[in-house]
Scaffold this motif. Sequence first.
Motif, PDB file in Angstrom:
ATOM      1  N   THR A   1       0.847  -1.199   0.000  1.00  0.00           N
ATOM      2  CA  THR A   1       0.000   0.000   0.000  1.00  0.00           C
ATOM      3  C   THR A   1       0.877   1.242   0.000  1.00  0.00           C
ATOM      4  OG1 THR A   1      -0.238  -0.172   2.423  1.00  0.00           O
ATOM      5  CG2 THR A   1      -2.020  -1.060   1.082  1.00  0.00           C
TER       6      THR A   1
ATOM      7  N   SER B   1       1.627   4.204   2.850  1.00  0.00           N
ATOM      8  CA  SER B   1       0.745   3.928   3.988  1.00  0.00           C
ATOM      9  C   SER B   1       1.036   2.567   4.609  1.00  0.00           C
ATOM     10  CB  SER B   1      -0.723   3.951   3.545  1.00  0.00           C
ATOM     11  OG  SER B   1      -1.081   5.183   2.990  1.00  0.00           O
TER      12      SER B   1
ATOM     13  N   PHE C   1      -1.061   0.120   7.552  1.00  0.00           N
ATOM     14  CA  PHE C   1      -1.839  -1.041   7.118  1.00  0.00           C
ATOM     15  C   PHE C   1      -1.254  -2.325   7.702  1.00  0.00           C
ATOM     16  CE2 PHE C   1      -4.795   0.159   3.552  1.00  0.00           C
ATOM     17  CZ  PHE C   1      -4.667   1.527   3.673  1.00  0.00           C
TER      18      PHE C   1
ATOM     19  N   HIS D   1      -8.348   3.834   3.983  1.00  0.00           N
ATOM     20  CA  HIS D   1      -9.016   4.191   2.725  1.00  0.00           C
ATOM     21  C   HIS D   1      -8.102   3.879   1.544  1.00  0.00           C
ATOM     22  CE1 HIS D   1     -12.179   6.627   4.727  1.00  0.00           C
ATOM     23  NE2 HIS D   1     -11.209   6.903   5.585  1.00  0.00           N
ATOM     24  N   THR D   2      -8.706   3.550   0.418  1.00  0.00           N
ATOM     25  CA  THR D   2      -7.985   3.494  -0.852  1.00  0.00           C
ATOM     26  C   THR D   2      -8.821   4.182  -1.925  1.00  0.00           C
ATOM     27  OG1 THR D   2      -8.927   1.329  -1.381  1.00  0.00           O
ATOM     28  CG2 THR D   2      -6.755   1.350  -0.375  1.00  0.00           C
TER      29      THR D   2
ATOM     30  N   GLY E   1      -8.530   4.403  -6.070  1.00  0.00           N
ATOM     31  CA  GLY E   1      -7.788   3.960  -7.243  1.00  0.00           C
ATOM     32  C   GLY E   1      -7.323   5.124  -8.113  1.00  0.00           C
TER      33      GLY E   1
ATOM     34  N   GLY F   1      -1.684   5.220  -4.782  1.00  0.00           N
ATOM     35  CA  GLY F   1      -2.744   4.218  -4.856  1.00  0.00           C
ATOM     36  C   GLY F   1      -4.172   4.709  -5.076  1.00  0.00           C
TER      37      GLY F   1
ATOM     38  N   THR G   1      -3.672   5.685  -1.165  1.00  0.00           N
ATOM     39  CA  THR G   1      -4.031   5.026   0.085  1.00  0.00           C
ATOM     40  C   THR G   1      -3.805   6.000   1.235  1.00  0.00           C
ATOM     41  OG1 THR G   1      -1.796   4.173   0.512  1.00  0.00           O
ATOM     42  CG2 THR G   1      -3.253   2.813  -0.837  1.00  0.00           C
ATOM     43  N   TYR G   2      -4.649   5.910   2.242  1.00  0.00           N
ATOM     44  CA  TYR G   2      -4.401   6.676   3.458  1.00  0.00           C
ATOM     45  C   TYR G   2      -5.160   6.064   4.620  1.00  0.00           C
ATOM     46  CZ  TYR G   2      -8.877   9.227   2.743  1.00  0.00           C
ATOM     47  OH  TYR G   2     -10.211   9.579   2.575  1.00  0.00           O
TER      48      TYR G   2
END
Length: 324
Positions: free
Chosen positions: A112, A115, A119, A183-184, A186, A314, A316-317
């Motif tokens: 990820t 992040s 994760f 969260h992700t 795309g 990503g 991502t966060y």
Amino acid sequence: MTQGTKIIASAHYVPSDIITNDDLAAIMDTDDAWIQAHTGIKERRISLQGENTSDLATQAARMALSQTDLKPEDIELIIVTTFTPDGLAPSTAALVQRNLKAEGAWAYDISTACSGFVFGMSTADKFIRSGVYKNALVISAEVNSKMMDFTDRTSTVFFGDGAAAMVLVADEEGGIVKGEEMHTIGDAEVVHSGRIQPLTEISAENYPKTDAFHQEGRQVFEEVVRLIPDHIVKFLGDRDLTPNDVDYFITHQANLRIIEAIAEAIDQPMEKFATNITKYGNTSSAGIGIGLDELNKKTDLTGKRVLLTGFGAGFTYGSLLLEF
């Protein structure tokens, strides 16, 4: 009380070679003043002695385990977070397991990007909370340098190499993880690395090729400072807390200017933010782990709240709230 997780040891490892801004200026159109003004970075560690991601991860893991009574064969789970793996297979985590001779563990990677540490910690916490596992190694490791285009000053000047490791064990008192949110989104264009294009024909000339790391720096900055302060405030508010209730913040070490912007947006002093980017650069998923290790070594965290907030490609966060 439900079994939770606690950290019994932490460590970080960085390569020995120090690359200054002046070193980079010798091979690309930039200078020390520009890099420091835009990123806050003074130097970074780069792997120039043949150490790959699994090597950095193994060193950090050994250093962390040496602080405990656990032997490698006692470890039940190894999670490595990285987006610069040694290769697609075997996993970097499997290579670390081999290096440690941790025959009792099973191992896998989480990808990820920056992040990753958040994760990874969240994932290991669930395995231990299940009651099936008593311990785990969480390692974040990156050799970002091998993915860089050293003609691209907008990306390359940010990054360094490093690894951090945490030894987690079951805690009958409920553990230190008090909340999380991930969260992700795309998005394959703002930041990308290692993309492999599919074939268009069968040919003897076909051979796998990957692209270098690339980021749209301004868009990254704007997206992070738009999303992350609101995320932090809402995340804490959902738990009847405010930023004032947090003793220390450890965000992804993306760019000192981003960290400063987040601190200003949530009205918190920079003294509450652990930073290592000025000396190590952006070590991707390893930065938060390095920050937590450094904070753990110099500060008595007993009774303290620490908020880990990661954000990366990503997109991502997410955040993990720890109470020691």
